[in-house]
Design a protein around this motif. Structure first.
Motif, mmCIF file in Angstrom:
data_model
loop_
_atom_site.group_PDB
_atom_site.id
_atom_site.type_symbol
_atom_site.label_atom_id
_atom_site.label_comp_id
_atom_site.label_asym_id
_atom_site.label_seq_id
_atom_site.Cartn_x
_atom_site.Cartn_y
_atom_site.Cartn_z
ATOM 1 N N GLU C 52 0.821 -1.209 0.000
ATOM 2 C CA GLU C 52 0.000 0.000 0.000
ATOM 3 C C GLU C 52 0.856 1.260 0.000
ATOM 4 O O GLU C 52 0.516 2.260 -0.635
ATOM 5 C CB GLU C 52 -0.971 -0.016 1.185
ATOM 6 N N ASN C 56 0.500 4.013 -2.902
ATOM 7 C CA ASN C 56 0.283 5.426 -2.571
ATOM 8 C C ASN C 56 1.349 6.295 -3.214
ATOM 9 O O ASN C 56 1.063 7.384 -3.704
ATOM 10 C CB ASN C 56 0.305 5.631 -1.050
ATOM 11 N N VAL C 79 -12.329 12.308 -10.413
ATOM 12 C CA VAL C 79 -13.204 11.224 -9.976
ATOM 13 C C VAL C 79 -14.349 11.803 -9.170
ATOM 14 O O VAL C 79 -14.127 12.596 -8.249
ATOM 15 C CB VAL C 79 -12.454 10.191 -9.121
ATOM 16 N N ALA C 80 -15.555 11.426 -9.528
ATOM 17 C CA ALA C 80 -16.721 11.981 -8.846
ATOM 18 C C ALA C 80 -16.963 11.314 -7.497
ATOM 19 O O ALA C 80 -17.389 11.952 -6.549
ATOM 20 C CB ALA C 80 -17.964 11.841 -9.725
ATOM 21 N N SER C 81 -16.684 10.014 -7.422
ATOM 22 C CA SER C 81 -17.020 9.277 -6.205
ATOM 23 C C SER C 81 -15.757 8.906 -5.437
ATOM 24 O O SER C 81 -14.827 8.322 -5.999
ATOM 25 C CB SER C 81 -17.783 8.004 -6.577
ATOM 26 N N SER C 82 -15.751 9.213 -4.139
ATOM 27 C CA SER C 82 -14.554 8.882 -3.375
ATOM 28 C C SER C 82 -14.434 7.374 -3.180
ATOM 29 O O SER C 82 -13.343 6.848 -3.005
ATOM 30 C CB SER C 82 -14.541 9.615 -2.036
ATOM 31 N N LEU C 83 -15.563 6.663 -3.226
ATOM 32 C CA LEU C 83 -15.486 5.199 -3.164
ATOM 33 C C LEU C 83 -14.685 4.669 -4.351
ATOM 34 O O LEU C 83 -13.882 3.749 -4.217
ATOM 35 C CB LEU C 83 -16.890 4.571 -3.215
ATOM 36 N N VAL C 84 -14.929 5.253 -5.505
ATOM 37 C CA VAL C 84 -14.237 4.817 -6.716
ATOM 38 C C VAL C 84 -12.757 5.200 -6.648
ATOM 39 O O VAL C 84 -11.874 4.383 -6.924
ATOM 40 C CB VAL C 84 -14.914 5.417 -7.964
ATOM 41 N N ARG C 86 -10.892 5.663 -4.131
ATOM 42 C CA ARG C 86 -10.223 4.867 -3.120
ATOM 43 C C ARG C 86 -9.936 3.454 -3.606
ATOM 44 O O ARG C 86 -8.873 2.906 -3.377
ATOM 45 C CB ARG C 86 -11.114 4.828 -1.884
ATOM 46 N N ARG C 87 -10.911 2.854 -4.272
ATOM 47 C CA ARG C 87 -10.710 1.459 -4.648
ATOM 48 C C ARG C 87 -9.652 1.314 -5.738
ATOM 49 O O ARG C 87 -9.102 0.237 -5.921
ATOM 50 C CB ARG C 87 -12.039 0.781 -5.010
ATOM 51 N N HIS C 88 -9.369 2.411 -6.435
ATOM 52 C CA HIS C 88 -8.286 2.374 -7.430
ATOM 53 C C HIS C 88 -7.003 3.001 -6.875
ATOM 54 O O HIS C 88 -6.124 3.346 -7.655
ATOM 55 C CB HIS C 88 -8.723 3.086 -8.710
ATOM 56 N N TYR C 89 -6.925 3.176 -5.602
ATOM 57 C CA TYR C 89 -5.764 3.807 -4.968
ATOM 58 C C TYR C 89 -5.455 5.151 -5.623
ATOM 59 O O TYR C 89 -4.307 5.543 -5.718
ATOM 60 C CB TYR C 89 -4.541 2.888 -5.044
ATOM 61 N N ARG C 90 -6.481 5.796 -6.141
ATOM 62 C CA ARG C 90 -6.356 7.093 -6.814
ATOM 63 C C ARG C 90 -5.511 7.047 -8.090
ATOM 64 O O ARG C 90 -5.016 8.071 -8.557
ATOM 65 C CB ARG C 90 -5.826 8.164 -5.848
ATOM 66 N N ILE C 92 -5.952 6.815 -11.655
ATOM 67 C CA ILE C 92 -7.155 7.002 -12.445
ATOM 68 C C ILE C 92 -6.882 7.016 -13.946
ATOM 69 O O ILE C 92 -7.768 6.761 -14.753
ATOM 70 C CB ILE C 92 -7.815 8.356 -12.035
#
Lengths: 504, 504, 504, 504
Positions: C52, C56, C79-84, C86-90, C92
């Motif tokens: 991780e 990061n 990215v519109a959704s922080s869930l998204v 986060r799951r891609h470790y930002r 994008i």
């Protein structure tokens, strides 16, 4: 990545891109550097990515995350569940040492940094919120009540013979129990009714001091934030009295950080008189989970004495929560929240006033209370059950926090019997309903509350008389669902498949 | 999804697949049902997916997660940071109410369930670990020391006149301070040296009781888990004595749950005599982060009295951690960990013995201590600095938890001066080094520790004489890096880019 | 933290602790350095904390995470959704550029590094798994079928006039469709029955080459991993033939990386003849989610040509998954999984053999197939429905992946009609059931499967005759629930509250 | 929890609280129900807690999460890394089956539901964004270019003899390569210069159709969203022409969903003429990570034909991202983003205009382009290097997406040479700079961009003449850092410890 790894990366991906990446990393490092150097809450909040980067860095410094560590102690920060490790960012060692909750741990440089920085950032915010001369504070993983107990226990060592705590009455169990738990005898000073407000009876406080003898008094235990129609204690005068009689003064500032008025009272008290420590809740002031408090004061050595009184290590969880929160908000974000709260207070007061008048009630005049409001329920029969039923109706309609206060409730807490419990006085002139504008409240909260309250009051009016015989409620708990709710809930559940199974 | 939604889904995806999905969901529900019905730790651990499903379900039941809620109270479980909300699974309200840390919260049915279930599951595990007749317990978000304080404070109300606590000496600051913080006067009973072991001096305990008068004694405060060469107190005899003189008996079982011997002692003590409460650490026994403890006992009403003594709400974080951990391990997983710990104890003892003999030392014979071992450091000059230096060397080599104990250390804690501090006695025959086999320890931990210790001892032997003059250490803290370490660390940092910047 | 921040930290927490923390950080950096320098899978897996930390660090290097970035392009990685996020470790920006899926992106140094490193690590693992001379590969976010299509499309540009693909039959839709989608005409070569095995008919392949003319043939499209009783193609001989006639050779190695035999075949084929590319699934070989494949080969420029054929950027998600997985396993962890798979293959074969014999059936002798096994279902009536019903029964009993193959199934795929579809041949001597030992399989999987299969076979035997008339199944899909299942499911649902609502 | 478990919970925590919890759960279920029933994007976005609850529910329905499952297939959805499992919410099976990317998977009811719902929700949003009569669409885990390729490959089967694709020129590699990869011959139609705008040359399109013969043309491949000064193609007229000559029409709507104008063009084209499919990027329109596209159209069977052309399963990751995003935004949230984008377009145009005028340049008049703007760079010497240098300067100042377009760039893509590459035409009158207002852009983006651009232009003016000899740039890539950047970066790095190590 360190410089070396950036260098190697340049062989894989074009140098200029990697260097820009390295430069970008440096901007995150600069934010961290500022935090470490100044020990202040950043003005603008950090991105989540900076916060998580920082927490990961801290975790890496703790021995439980050393890749080559071997542990043969009795406490090695091992974690059985990866869900648990992850939710604590792998910071497992907690804070403090057996000697002092504020001490540094050899096994956990990262957690130690976290602890020190949190206390520094929180101190900075207390100043920004109005207590400019506060000199020292620490976060403790106990809620307000237990934190007050810790303060009182510390005073016992300073004043071994004293056994009384002078306490202007406020009807909230935790703060009352905090004195009992510490083993002292509360001396309850009833408030004076001034207009609609309940205010500190300074004369009685002073006469009690004289009666009991200052040397037998552990401290004066005063309160800022409270439910209307009680208002914050007259801190200036109490502080002066404490100075005069050389009595310690502990202030319960539970949710007062959010109010500039409460903070101003503390600042003034300390300026003109004596305040030894003031205690505030983390969750109520900083929108974090329940379970932490800040113990703060103007004399560093006394605050340190309290922190040394806590025997053993403690959970880092509340510190972590408040640090994440303040880093993500920044001073500006926090101040913005305070500003919005104040605006919502005004809005709530206006709306409640309109509503009260529409129902033949009135908004009590409690302008000294900057957070909580009270609306009379005089038209209600002076019947506990009716008032309580209103509370239940609000509860089942998902209005949380609206507290109804009937008259004549008697309650015994730790052997002490309170008349008119919940109303802060033996006999308040009318039953009433409380609503507060606390940090994080939105316009939608206010609008929905007013709308539902209006509906409940109308329903009630329509039904009263018929229903009063079948009402029932759990004693003194306005938030408890009554039978009425159950039938209403049952109604709502009607379409549910579940219904078949339920033995209602 | 509820039945209705499964039904609708059948129109989108083939019925038979959806039904199998619904059936699969039901198997998760069955596990949850068993937990709710039995209130016991599941035999086999749950999958992470079941655990998270369950926690999400709990969160949904708390008012801060109600989609239609409006909040006008002073504590509404709002969270400013989504990082914080997420890490607590959106369970924000903490546990308990102002009246009782074990009470149910109207605003938070989910958190309340969490609290009740955690206490039930933990009780089940205490039974499985050997205290079969324990009748009641609760998790408290404070570490062992503060939890002991809470027990003592509760006893004050039962025995208002008593002021002494009888305490067979154990050199650990938290438990000593727990008595001081509670405002009592510890009466320190020195241990007897039997062979290499330090054991409870029962005779002195009894004579102290007679001397002070049973009615003036708050309680006997005994200890199970401790560093060798001290061994667990003679609980059976102490418990009998407490019964005889009607004195409460509080046991500090800090990391004893992991040892069947310690648990057996408690069970026996309660069977033949009197044990009012025993307190254990969550982190040391269940591999969760620091900050929680379990207060347990055999009399439900006394345990409830303690839980009611905690003024106010409390953090749910330690409860959440231990619940997640126990659900993921299951009873079988936890027992397996205990079994492995025991095996590693034997292995560590063997390896340490070999090493000791190779260096002309010996493994002290402390067979009554089931967790901690001690190896003599007799060949070392009887010079504190030399011993301390060994501690520093181990620290910088990432051997954590190996504690060196020099002779003659004097330390004052809360005004009480201890001779030979750390060794549990005024003058132990030799300096020594401790290593423990605690839950979660691996073979690799032991092997690495032995290897590094061997290397340190050799280095030391080679260098001794030359270096003793330049040694320096922080008083009494073997884990503190000395100058020696700094130069060694500097060496390791040599290749680092950082070096240029450092002002070493 | 960089050196500067460590230095500042030393003013807050003791220098020696901070330095040890900095040293600990360096060990993580060393692992990352090795990865960057060698471009190889680490031997021992990394801790989650190192993984991780690394991800990061990569994210911080992408422009969407620059703290001072301003974006005025059409694709800025917002990215519109922080869930998204986060799951891609930002991370994008995906991988590749419009010119080449393997190219570096100026806006995304971190994602570019991720892409390059993933391809390097995967190449290393392909070598370790047996294809020692593989020279180039890349991960593509498409499953095996579409990846094969991409290979064929690339060949079109090399062989513009060719339109046939020679394909030894294997009854799996994706690989057949991969040729159709690419716009070519598959020339299906039936297998030869040798013993129980279906093997490549080399003679027919060669005669087809001559018949159609090598210049009209796009490539030979052979297969390694497949369901028994088909076995991997004779790659060596096919590769030699391809070399001789100068025909490209693409190998479908779908789940062959997990088998040393399949990998050996490819290595040998490339050594003695011609293999242009071999394609393998990520999910089937590396236990990651469905959706990625590796295109690999022995000629770097041809593999690059394929990667340049992919028009535009692509999802980084499969690359991220396989990189995380391989870093966490390490080469040793992956080899251990392969070893366990092999052992389970033997165990499954033994158990299936015993079971077959107990039911008067036999385990087909298909020793050339290293993954899949087949057990005859000869005693079953030669009735498709009966066999299919067995499949359904297994499905509802949560035996997944056990495939039943009835005789005489005819199926049309993209206009081509296959007799005996699923059995790889027009008329196999008997119906059968497949079970495979694929990576990650456990002893418990085997035991449960055998137990449930045994129960089903018994039930079936008991019931056959009575039920055959009411059977129904969706054509050719053994995994589809039949009516029988529905009634069985209904039975299981009986106790459920849901039942009332269902319109069964 | 199901009803049964709620019932049991009532024995642990007061009934009324549990019932309110159950009721609260039901509100989440209602949202899910609406989604399942209507298959539409919710108007108001969902809370994260509802989204995660829903995803967990879906995961539980997939066989890899069945607690009693045993797997003996070759693809069982096993996951080696818990980090990977978690980031995919344990949805591992991807979407589709070998026959069809839109098909339902027996092993994965949850993933199948996810797939179906995502396509339904996306269809709903396409309608809301302006293409009201779109009848079918699906999400495919490939970026726009590869998705276009898939459309062309599908057409091959309908028009086996056709080999040309008519393509009004747009200088973007992916869409050009999408035709090459599919194996077709692009027929490039140059645009007409009308004022500053580059618009579709309808006359040439029609004459090409006649020249090549409609039956030899696979399709017309038109474009909406593009960089100014090119503007969206004249879709209406092209669609009418396609209808007239019976030629399929595929529209590259890459980032056009965010613009009501682009969507209107498609709606109109379909109304008055023929559009077979239109393809749009997920990341560029919905703020999700790169790697997905939507293929949509007005004829359900043709869209299905395309979905069946995809051979095999596919990654669910892009579907998951867009579903999470749309559920969290809701239709209202998405519309709000579109509104803000439009406002920022106007603001950006104004600011750019002012800036241009201040520097003696002008904002090109390209009112038909609703997203991208262009500012002339006429005062710059007509020297590629100078313009490119500006690009580099912007890059190093973290202005991302600002594209500079020099004159006279020649580039060969897949064998085709383009004059004036990047400017969509052989010779545009002046070099220029592009900036776009894309979804998610903020006022701060615009302000920072203008400020930095202003500074760069000033710097450039000051320095020009002196520097032109030492400029260097990678051909045609304005985003590439030149030497100038390196020295500038070096300057910024000056204070860094790193510097010592770097071999600059």
């Amino acid at each position: 990545m360190n410089c070396e790894n950036f260098s190697i990366s340049e062989k894989i991906v074009s140098s200029s891109y990697i260097r820009q990446g390295a430069q970008a990393r440096r901007t995150h490092e600069q934010l961290i550097r500022l935090l470490l150097e100044k020990g202040k809450c950043p003005e603008d909040g950090w991105d989540e990515s900076t916060i998580e980067l920082f927490l990961n860095e801290l975790a890496v410094m703790d021995s439980n995350n050393f890749l080559g560590n071997c542990g043969v102690g009795e406490r090695e920060g091992r974690v059985a569940s990866s869900l648990v490790a992850r939710r604590h960012y792998r910071l497992i060692h907690g804070i403090g040492r057996s000697g002092d909750i504020a001490a540094v741990q050899p096994k956990a440089a990262g957690s130690s940094l976290l602890n020190k920085l949190t206390n520094a950032v929180v101190l900075d915010i207390l100043k920004a919120a109005g207590v400019r001369t506060v000199s020292s504070c620490f976060v403790v993983p106990m809620a307000t009540g237990m934190s007050l107990t810790l303060c009182f226990l510390t005073l016992r060592h300073r004043r071994p013979k004293a056994k009384y705590i002078l306490w202007p009455r406020i009807d909230q169990k935790s703060c009352f129990k905090s004195m009992i738990t510490a083993g002292f005898e509360p001396v309850i000073v009833e408030s004076l009714l001034e207009g609609d407000e309940l205010r500190t009876d300074l004369q009685t406080v002073e006469s009690k001091i004289k009666e009991l003898g200052p040397e037998n008094i552990v401290c004066v235990h005063s309160t800022t934030s409270c439910f209307a129609p009680r208002v914050p204690d007259r801190l200036e005068e109490l502080a002066q009295m404490c100075a005069k009689y050389e009595i310690p003064h502990i202030v319960n500032n539970a949710y007062g950080v959010q109010s500039s008025k409460c903070m101003h009272l503390i600042q003034q008290g300390a300026r003109v008189g004596r305040i030894d420590a003031f205690v505030q809740s983390l969750d109520k002031n900083f929108m974090v989970p329940v379970g932490g408090a800040i113990i703060a004061g103007f004399n560093e050595s006394f605050i340190q004495e309290i922190s040394r009184m806590y025997p053993g290590r403690a959970s880092a969880s509340p510190s972590l929560d408040v640090l994440i929160t303040l880093l993500s908000l920044g001073t500006n974000g926090y101040k913005q929240l305070l500003k919005e709260r104040k605006e919502m207070y005004t809005y709530l007061a206006e709306e409640l006033k309109k509503l009260a008048e529409a129902h033949g009630e009135r908004l009590l005049e409690t302008s000294h209370n900057p957070i909580s409001l009270a609306m009379s329920l005089g038209n209600f029969e002076k019947h506990t059950k009716a008032v309580t039923q209103l509370g239940s109706m609000l509860f089942t309609r998902q209005v949380s926090g609206a507290r109804v206060v009937p008259l004549g409730t008697e309650q015994t807490v730790s052997g002490y019997t309170f008349q008119g419990f919940m109303s802060h006085t033996n006999e308040y002139p009318c039953p009433y309903l409380n609503a507060a504008s606390a940090i994080g409240i939105t316009r939608q909260d206010v609008d929905l509350c007013i709308k539902r309250l209006d509906k409940c009051l109308k329903t009630f009016k329509r039904e009263k008389g018929d229903q009063s015989d079948k009402l029932e409620s759990e004693s003194g708990n306005p938030a408890t669902a009554s039978e009425e709710d159950v039938s209403e809930l049952a109604e709502r559940f009607q379409e549910e498949a579940c219904l078949g199974l339920r033995k209602l």
